[in-house]
Design a protein around this motif. Structure first.
Motif, PDB file in Angstrom:
ATOM      1  N   GLU A   1      -8.105  -3.794  -3.308  1.00  0.00           N
ATOM      2  CA  GLU A   1      -8.177  -4.088  -1.879  1.00  0.00           C
ATOM      3  C   GLU A   1      -8.687  -5.500  -1.612  1.00  0.00           C
ATOM      4  O   GLU A   1      -8.309  -6.125  -0.620  1.00  0.00           O
TER       5      GLU A   1
ATOM      6  N   ARG B   1       0.816  -1.219   0.000  1.00  0.00           N
ATOM      7  CA  ARG B   1       0.000   0.000   0.000  1.00  0.00           C
ATOM      8  C   ARG B   1       0.851   1.270   0.000  1.00  0.00           C
ATOM      9  O   ARG B   1       0.381   2.338  -0.410  1.00  0.00           O
TER      10      ARG B   1
ATOM     11  N   TRP C   1      -2.860   0.480  -5.544  1.00  0.00           N
ATOM     12  CA  TRP C   1      -3.212  -0.719  -4.787  1.00  0.00           C
ATOM     13  C   TRP C   1      -4.599  -0.593  -4.159  1.00  0.00           C
ATOM     14  O   TRP C   1      -5.244  -1.597  -3.840  1.00  0.00           O
ATOM     15  N   SER C   2      -5.087   0.631  -3.999  1.00  0.00           N
ATOM     16  CA  SER C   2      -6.433   0.809  -3.437  1.00  0.00           C
ATOM     17  C   SER C   2      -7.509   0.257  -4.370  1.00  0.00           C
ATOM     18  O   SER C   2      -8.641   0.011  -3.940  1.00  0.00           O
TER      19      SER C   2
END
Length: 511
Positions: free
Chosen positions: A298, A288, A294-295
């Protein structure tokens, strides 16, 4: 019916009536095209006995791809031995030994291996080598059976290491093992490279997948019952630890289920490397921090057990000093734990991945091959494609659950290959496609420079820019042609099997 043919062939061969055996083969086409494992073994025996060694090798290599049989491996090894190919003879004798669970036969095969491996050692020295290795195996077995006890090797190994073994350790070619899983075709390519240089190497895969990667021996241990699996892995670990000098482990796995083999490997002074490639070390908390994208995955990060991953890294780095990674993302997860991190580029056998210049296709061909849709950002790629299809003729295919060779054919016929939008680094898919002259659209995080500090010629896209960037590539044949040429040149400068193999050999010799 097949059983009776098999028995009839055996009887004719035992009676020395090879002519009648050949006539029987000629009247049963399946013995050539689709024999049972037993029939294939008998066929190789017959071919050797009638002096058709080359045909035996051709026949055996064709059928061994689809079957595992002790006698077939043994006969193929013998054919290579009498034809003068010591390296491939050793490979196939090793296969025969590792699938043989009968102790007397296994020891007889091991005797063949030792005689062939130490062919230039005089008889007295060979006797000492055999004695030393037998005692070493007793120690290895005891340590594997008692992983919580510090077994004293000197209680089992009572003689000094023979000079011939010391000389091999210091001056001759290292014996190298790749295990226990094939990921992204690495193992197969390393085996090819080192065998061409006459190294004794071996690759074993206990976890074969639908991708169909090839190596020397693939045994799906999940299909064995618990007791058979435990016995099989123990016997093989004892032999393999004794047989090889360098152990190149892959994907945080070793020869034993709980990786207890790292203990005797370290105590015996073997050269051990852990090669990490992806999710087995991807700690969500660190991922992250790399970038905001990367969000968008999740759900993938939530599926990873960060505490367990960190525990595994710490555990392996306690016993293994050397870790191999292919990019700076992977390095970020392990650099605080291993004593030595070795950066290694991705190997590409450019002889197998032939270059095809870009040509005009209408509609334009675009493919995407996600092994995990979330971490590859498939939804964002496909939303962009859906929007672009409203304006342009696009033939789009998602490739999933397809073996590697078939997937390569589809990549080779594409104009554009979509790799990933989340991780921020490139993998084997990108390199394979660049070698073939395909345009690759993927996300490259600028902070993750390549191991050789050269920008990779791909269309760098993000979740935010993917649609606009793809549109530019669709509209510009000149841009696609330029990226096609630059991609192949990049691979030839940085990632050929020869270049990466040489780097890997230096790494093995550096410790």
């Amino acid at each position: 019916m097949n059983g009776s043919i098999e028995q009839e062939l055996i009887q004719l061969i035992n009676n020395g009536d090879y002519e009648s055996a050949i006539q029987l083969v000629e009247t049963h086409d399946h013995l050539i095209s689709s024999p049972t494992p037993g029939e294939a073994s008998i066929m190789t025996t017959l071919l050797i006995l009638i002096g058709e060694t080359d045909e035996c090798i051709k026949y055996g290599e064709f059928h061994i791809k689809n079957m595992v049989h002790v006698d077939l491996f043994y006969n193929l090894a013998y054919a290579y031995e009498i034809s003068g190919n010591r390296i491939l003879a050793l490979k196939n004798y090793q296969c025969a030994k590792l699938v043989c669970m009968e102790s007397v036969a296994r020891e007889e095969i091991n005797e063949k291996i030792l005689q062939l491996r130490y062919y230039d050692v005089h008889e007295e020295e060979l006797h000492l080598i055999k004695q030393y290795l037998a005692e070493e195996k007793l120690y290895i077995k005891e340590q594997l059976l008692n992983p919580n006890i510090d077994v004293n090797s000197s209680e089992y190994i009572t003689i000094e290491k023979p000079d011939a073994l010391k000389k091999m350790d210091e001056e001759t070619k290292l014996k190298i093992l790749y295990a226990p899983i094939e990921i992204a075709n690495h193992m197969s390519q390393y085996l090819d490279y080192f065998r061409k240089k006459e190294y004794e190497v071996f690759g074993i895969n206990y976890y074969p997948s639908y991708l169909g990667y090839t190596c020397d021996l693939s045994i799906d241990i999940s299909k064995l019952n618990d007791q058979d699996r435990e016995t099989y892995l123990l016997l093989n670990a004892i032999d393999l630890i004794s047989d090889y000098d360098v152990f190149h482990f892959i994907f945080n796995r070793t020869l034993m289920p709980q990786s207890t083999d790292v203990i005797p490997l370290r105590k015996l002074g073997k050269r051990v490397f852990m090669h990490n490639l992806g999710s087995e070390i991807r700690i969500p908390e660190i991922a992250r921090t790399h970038h905001k994208y990367w969000s968008y995955a999740e759900d993938y990060l939530a599926s990873l057990n960060g505490d367990q991953i960190l525990h595994n890294i710490k555990s392996y780095s306690t016993w293994i000093d050397n870790c191999i990674v292919n990019d700076f993302e992977m390095r970020s997860y392990v650099e605080s734990y291993y004593k030595q991190i070795h950066m290694l580029g991705l190997p590409i056998d450019t002889e197998k991945y032939s270059y095809k210049p870009q040509v005009h296709h209408d509609p334009i061909r675009i493919v995407h091959a996600p092994t995990n849709r979330s971490v590859k950002g498939s939804a964002y790629f496909e939303k962009a494609i859906e929007n672009l299809q409203k304006k342009y003729a696009i033939d789009y295919h998602r490739i999933e659950k397809t073996d590697h060779d078939e997937a390569m054919k589809q990549y080779g016929n594409a104009d554009i290959v979509l790799d990933e939008l989340i991780i921020g680094t490139y993998g084997s898919l990108t390199m394979e496609c660049l070698a073939m002259g395909r345009c690759v659209a993927t996300f490259i995080n600028p902070s993750f420079q390549t191991p050789h500090n050269e920008m990779i010629p791909v269309l760098n896209v993000t979740v935010d820019t993917v649609e606009a960037q793809l549109e530019k590539l669709i509209l510009s044949f000149d841009l696609r042609s330029e990226l096609s040429k630059l991609g192949r040149q990049y691979v030839e400068r940085n990632n050929t099997l020869s270049i990466i193999g040489d780097q890997l050999l230096k790494t093995y010799k550096s410790i």
